[in-house]
Design an enzyme around this catalytic site. Structure first.
Site, short mmCIF file in Angstrom:
data_model
loop_
_atom_site.label_atom_id
_atom_site.label_comp_id
_atom_site.label_asym_id
_atom_site.label_seq_id
_atom_site.Cartn_x
_atom_site.Cartn_y
_atom_site.Cartn_z
CB ALA A 121 57.16 90.14 -56.81
CD GLU B 45 63.02 86.78 -52.63
OE1 GLU B 45 62.23 87.38 -53.37
OE2 GLU B 45 63.13 87.01 -51.41
CD GLU C 200 63.99 91.46 -54.28
OE1 GLU C 200 65.22 91.59 -54.49
OE2 GLU C 200 63.40 90.37 -54.38
N1 3HC Z 1 56.53 93.17 -62.61
C1 3HC Z 1 55.67 93.70 -63.51
N2 3HC Z 1 56.04 94.12 -64.74
C2 3HC Z 1 57.34 94.01 -65.06
C3 3HC Z 1 58.28 93.48 -64.17
C4 3HC Z 1 57.84 93.05 -62.90
N3 3HC Z 1 58.68 92.51 -62.00
N4 3HC Z 1 59.48 93.49 -64.77
C5 3HC Z 1 59.29 94.02 -65.99
N5 3HC Z 1 58.00 94.32 -66.16
C6 3HC Z 1 57.38 94.88 -67.37
C7 3HC Z 1 57.91 96.26 -67.70
O1 3HC Z 1 57.18 97.26 -67.02
C8 3HC Z 1 57.73 96.32 -69.20
O2 3HC Z 1 56.38 96.61 -69.45
P1 3HC Z 1 55.98 97.50 -70.74
O3 3HC Z 1 56.51 96.76 -71.92
O4 3HC Z 1 54.51 97.58 -70.65
O5 3HC Z 1 56.66 98.83 -70.53
C9 3HC Z 1 57.96 94.88 -69.64
O6 3HC Z 1 57.78 94.07 -68.46
C10 3HC Z 1 59.33 94.62 -70.20
O7 3HC Z 1 60.29 95.11 -69.25
P2 3HC Z 1 61.60 95.87 -69.73
O8 3HC Z 1 61.24 96.89 -70.75
O9 3HC Z 1 62.29 96.31 -68.51
O10 3HC Z 1 62.37 94.70 -70.45
P3 3HC Z 1 63.93 94.41 -70.51
O11 3HC Z 1 64.08 93.21 -71.36
O12 3HC Z 1 64.67 95.66 -70.86
O13 3HC Z 1 64.36 94.03 -69.02
C11 3HC Z 1 64.20 92.91 -66.91
C12 3HC Z 1 63.88 92.88 -68.42
C13 3HC Z 1 65.73 92.88 -66.70
C14 3HC Z 1 63.59 91.70 -66.29
C15 3HC Z 1 63.64 94.22 -66.31
O14 3HC Z 1 62.30 94.35 -66.70
C16 3HC Z 1 63.67 94.27 -64.82
O15 3HC Z 1 64.70 94.59 -64.24
N6 3HC Z 1 62.53 93.98 -64.16
C17 3HC Z 1 62.34 94.16 -62.74
C18 3HC Z 1 63.09 93.13 -61.96
C19 3HC Z 1 62.82 93.33 -60.50
O16 3HC Z 1 62.97 94.42 -59.96
N7 3HC Z 1 62.44 92.26 -59.83
C20 3HC Z 1 62.17 92.32 -58.43
C21 3HC Z 1 60.73 92.64 -58.22
S1 3HC Z 1 60.34 92.88 -56.50
C22 3HC Z 1 60.27 91.31 -55.90
O17 3HC Z 1 60.52 90.38 -56.59
C23 3HC Z 1 59.84 91.22 -54.48
C24 3HC Z 1 60.08 89.84 -53.96
O18 3HC Z 1 61.24 89.85 -53.17
C25 3HC Z 1 58.95 89.36 -53.13
#
Ligand code: 3HC
Ligand code: NAI
Length: 699
Positions: free
Chosen positions: A63, A105, A125
């Site tokens: 998300a 998901e 999450e």
């Molecule tokens: N939403 C918004 N922005 C995000 C994001 C997300 N889910 N994931 C990454 N970003 C942004 C980061 O803030 C970063 O922004 P910046 O360059 O301005 O600082 C940019 O994307 C690049 O991210 P990373 O520097 O972390 O890039 P990496 O290549 O090192 O890692 C990744 C990529 C493994 C995808 C890592 O970003 C990550 O783990 N992201 C989060 C994944 C996550 O937690 N997903 C679950 C979200 S909650 C959800 O999905 C709820 C659902 O169940 C309804």
């Protein structure tokens, strides 16, 4: 078509491509694009199967976290998933990079999943204080069984494609080009008239679960104190087992709604962005050319030097370790080897890996051996004169362009740099003990440190698995300067009648891994006492409240190692309150005319934590810390501050800065400006009714 997703046909196969850099997060335009794409291709009679694939470096990474807490726009993720699941032709998710959270998901709402071998999938999450809120808690248990699903979701760690294939989260691992592989997979589905496999329709066989499965699992959650998400996850998986899919989805919805509003999740989401923010240094462009770091040297193989050297070896960078004597060198190398062998014994490294790492560490007694290295990290005694002598030597020996770093905890880096002819190459790299384990690295920027040196060291931090945070030069830099206030108040409260056990248990209950006094016993009270007596100027002490530890050390109580410090210890090293200590302190207080009184638990939190916050605010004013989030990252990764409280500055906002300020003022009146120095930033924020999240507004 949505700007974030496009669709096309290749023969009788429809392809929806998400294109929303950097990580294809499920923002409103992405959801809209997938929704429209599925509708359009499903309505197209020519199309027999649909592939969902992503451009860029990854499949959907979840998300869009930046949307959380804002009014929803466009179709929500659940309606996108329903549209996919109810499509009349098979949908195949084609995964590369990371399919995380809402990304996985979404893939679980497809009928089939394929992935390249390097892909990873997961539901992280929990790390944001949430549970998967788009059917993950209901679909994954149906797909891989509740036992495995519960573990995957509570751990939140990604799973590599080959393992995900074994678990049957994905249906095929495709070598070579993903799009071609997915097309091939789709063609085979069409040819064999494969069914529309809906994960939601899989029946869970509850009788196959071990007896008391959920109750037993819950027992293991006790160590995760303060984090509400894991228990909620267990409840939703129980719902997946016991209820029909749609009912389970309601339980999941209620769970994520509650967690989303929790302070803990807000703190953890803040931490997610804070970790990324600290890498950004406002006046150092992201494209600053970096110096290459292919070889390193560490001076000193003591407590810190050995661990620092291991970091380089772990990252595959050859490192030379220099010591003053053969004996110290042998001792240091022995400890390094022992550390690696311990890790091997735990099964986390193979014998071969240990040998490789050890072969990357070269012991030496000669500075001449490090003339050609790219970086030197000095970790010798904390003594300005000795450090200056060593830096003069490094200046004369090391090649031009070599980064000269000091691991000093307190000393003035500018003074150290001034003895060299190249202060732009000098920087502080303040590791935390044990240096091979702790993730934090304070990167101390001297007045003349070059921008490229700073950028290189921030990148190096990442290479060696650390989180680098920039700090300015002052006594103790960001973290130790604040911790001095925190520990200082604990010491004062001992004089005033609090017991070590009371202080430690209040701070433990607050979420710290252990209280400051137990920590002192662990580190050895004699270490600090010796430093204070050798270098009194370095540790200015309030004459009214001398350090209790010094009194205990004088009585032979050095901490755990002598089985007596603030506590007494049995053979099991368990800290036991000791009435003798209370008597020693009470007698000393009487002698000094300090009146002892009942101290409330609330006062302990206020005086320790608020004192640190006040000091943090002063660091922001002085530019020692770049942003509140830098301080928070340091406290969480260096001192074990509970991440679900978001670090001290975030915590201040949750309490209310006005309330913190009022308490700080109260203590200043009582104890004077020496330990409760005035912070105009704290005052301005309080007056403006703002928090540290808006600190820039009042600067
Ligand atoms: N939403 C918004 N922005 C995000 C994001 C997300 N889910 N994931 C990454 N970003 C942004 C980061 O803030 C970063 O922004 P910046 O360059 O301005 O600082 C940019 O994307 C690049 O991210 P990373 O520097 O972390 O890039 P990496 O290549 O090192 O890692 C990744 C990529 C493994 C995808 C890592 O970003 C990550 O783990 N992201 C989060 C994944 C996550 O937690 N997903 C679950 C979200 S909650 C959800 O999905 C709820 C659902 O169940 C309804
Ligand atoms: P230590 O006393 O364990 O190790 C220092 C080592 O340096 C000794 O083995 C000594 O023989 C060696 N040494 C002394 N002079 C030398 C020289 N000229 N050339 C090569 N080696 C020499 O000290 P420790 O604890 O490792 O501290 C080192 C530095 O790290 C200090 O500046 C300290 O403030 C800092 N630091 C210490 C932390 C800790 O928890 N111990 C945490 C963070 C920083």
């Amino acid at each position: 078509m949505s700007v974030a997703a496009r669709w096309e046909k290749q023969g009788d196969i429809g392809i929806i491509t998400v294109d929303s850099p950097p990580v294809n997060a499920l923002s409103a335009p992405v959801r809209q694009g997938i929704f429209d794409g599925v509708k359009a291709l499903d309505a197209d009679a020519e199309v027999k199967a649909i592939i969902l694939i992503c451009d860029g470096r990854t499949f959907i990474a979840g998300a869009d976290i930046t949307e959380f807490g804002k009014p929803p726009k466009g179709p929500d993720l659940r309606s996108v998933q329903e549209t996919m699941e109810n499509a009349s032709k098979p949908i195949i998710a084609a995964i590369h990079g990371t399919a995380l959270g809402g990304g996985l998901e979404t893939a679980l709402a497809a009928h089939y999943r394929v992935a390249v071998p390097s892909a990873q999938v997961g539901l992280p999450e929990v790390k944001l204080g949430l549970l998967p809120g788009a059917g993950g808690t209901q679909r994954l248990p149906r797909l891989i069984g509740p036992e495995r699903a519960l573990k995957v979701i509570v751990d939140g760690n990604p799973i590599k494609a080959p393992e995900a294939r074994k678990l049957e989260i994905i249906d095929a691992v495709v070598d070579g080009d993903l799009r071609e592989g997915a097309l091939d997979f789709a063609r085979k589905l069409i040819d064999r008239g494969a069914p529309l496999r809906k994960v939601r329709d899989i029946q869970i066989d509850a009788s196959s679960l071990p007896e008391n499965f959920f109750a037993d699992f819950r027992k293991g959650l006790n160590k995760l104190r303060g984090f509400p998400a894991p228990e909620k996850i267990v409840q939703t998986i129980e719902a997946a087992v016991n209820l029909p899919f749609d009912e389970g989805m309601k339980v999941e919805r209620a769970g994520i709604t509650e967690l989303m509003a929790s302070t803990e999740s807000k703190a953890l989401r803040y931490m997610f962005f804070a970790e990324r923010e600290v890498a950004k240094i406002p006046d150092v462009p992201r494209d600053t050319p970096l110096r290459k770091i292919e070889t390193a040297a560490v001076l000193g193989a003591g407590t810190m030097g050995g661990g620092i050297a291991m970091n380089f070896a772990n990252a595959g960078i050859p490192v030379t370790v220099i010591e003053a004597t053969q004996e110290a060198l042998d001792r240091g190398m022995k400890i390094i080897e022992q550390n690696y062998r311990n890790t091997q014994a735990k099964g986390r490294l193979t014998a071969g890996q240990v040998d490789t790492r050890l072969s990357l560490i070269t012991p030496s007694l000669s500075y001449d051996d490090i003339a050609g290295v790219d970086i030197v990290i000095e970790a010798i005694f904390e003594n300005m004169e000795i450090k200056k002598e060593v830096f003069r030597k490094l200046d004369s020996i090391c090649k031009p362009g070599c980064i000269l770093a000091s691991n000093t905890s307190y000393l003035d880096l500018n003074e150290i740099a001034s003895v060299t002819g190249r202060p732009e190459d000098v920087i502080g790299l303040h590791f935390f003990s044990p240096a091979n384990v702790m993730r934090l690295l304070e990167v101390v920027r001297g007045a003349k440190t070059g921008k490229d040196v700073l950028a290189t060291c921030m990148a190096l931090a990442k290479t060696i698995g650390k989180i680098g945070v920039v700090a300015g030069v002052c006594h103790g830099f960001i973290g130790n300067r604040m911790i001095a206030r925190y520990g200082g108040e604990a010491n004062k409260m001992l004089w005033e009648g609090a017991t070590p056990h009371q202080i430690d248990s209040v701070l433990y209950d607050f979420g710290m891994p252990m209280g400051p006094l137990q920590m002192g016993d662990l580190a050895g009270l004699d270490v600090g006492a010796r430093a204070r007596s050798e270098f009194p100027d370095m540790f200015p002490i309030d004459p009214k409240f001398p350090v209790i530890a010094d009194i205990l050390v004088a009585k032979g109580r050095h901490g755990q190692k002598t089985k007596a410090g603030y506590y007494k210890y049995g053979d099991d090293r368990k800290a036991m309150p000791d009435p003798e200590v209370e008597a020693i302190i009470a007698a000393a207080a009487r002698e000094r005319g300090i009146e002892q009184r009942e101290i409330s638990n609330e006062e302990i939190i206020e005086r320790c934590i608020y004192a640190a916050i006040n000091e943090g605010a002063r660091e922001l004013e002085e530019g020692i810390a770049l942003r509140p989030c830098d301080i928070d990252i340091i406290w969480i990764n260096g001192y074990g501050f509970p991440s679900y409280r978001g670090g001290p500055m975030f915590y201040a906002d949750t309490v209310g800065v006005d309330k913190v300020h009022a308490a700080v003022e109260k203590y200043r009146q009582l104890y004077g400006d020496r330990s409760w120095k005035h912070s105009w930033l704290l005052e301005k924020l309080a007056r403006a009714g703002k928090g540290f999240a808006d600190w820039k507004d009042v600067m």
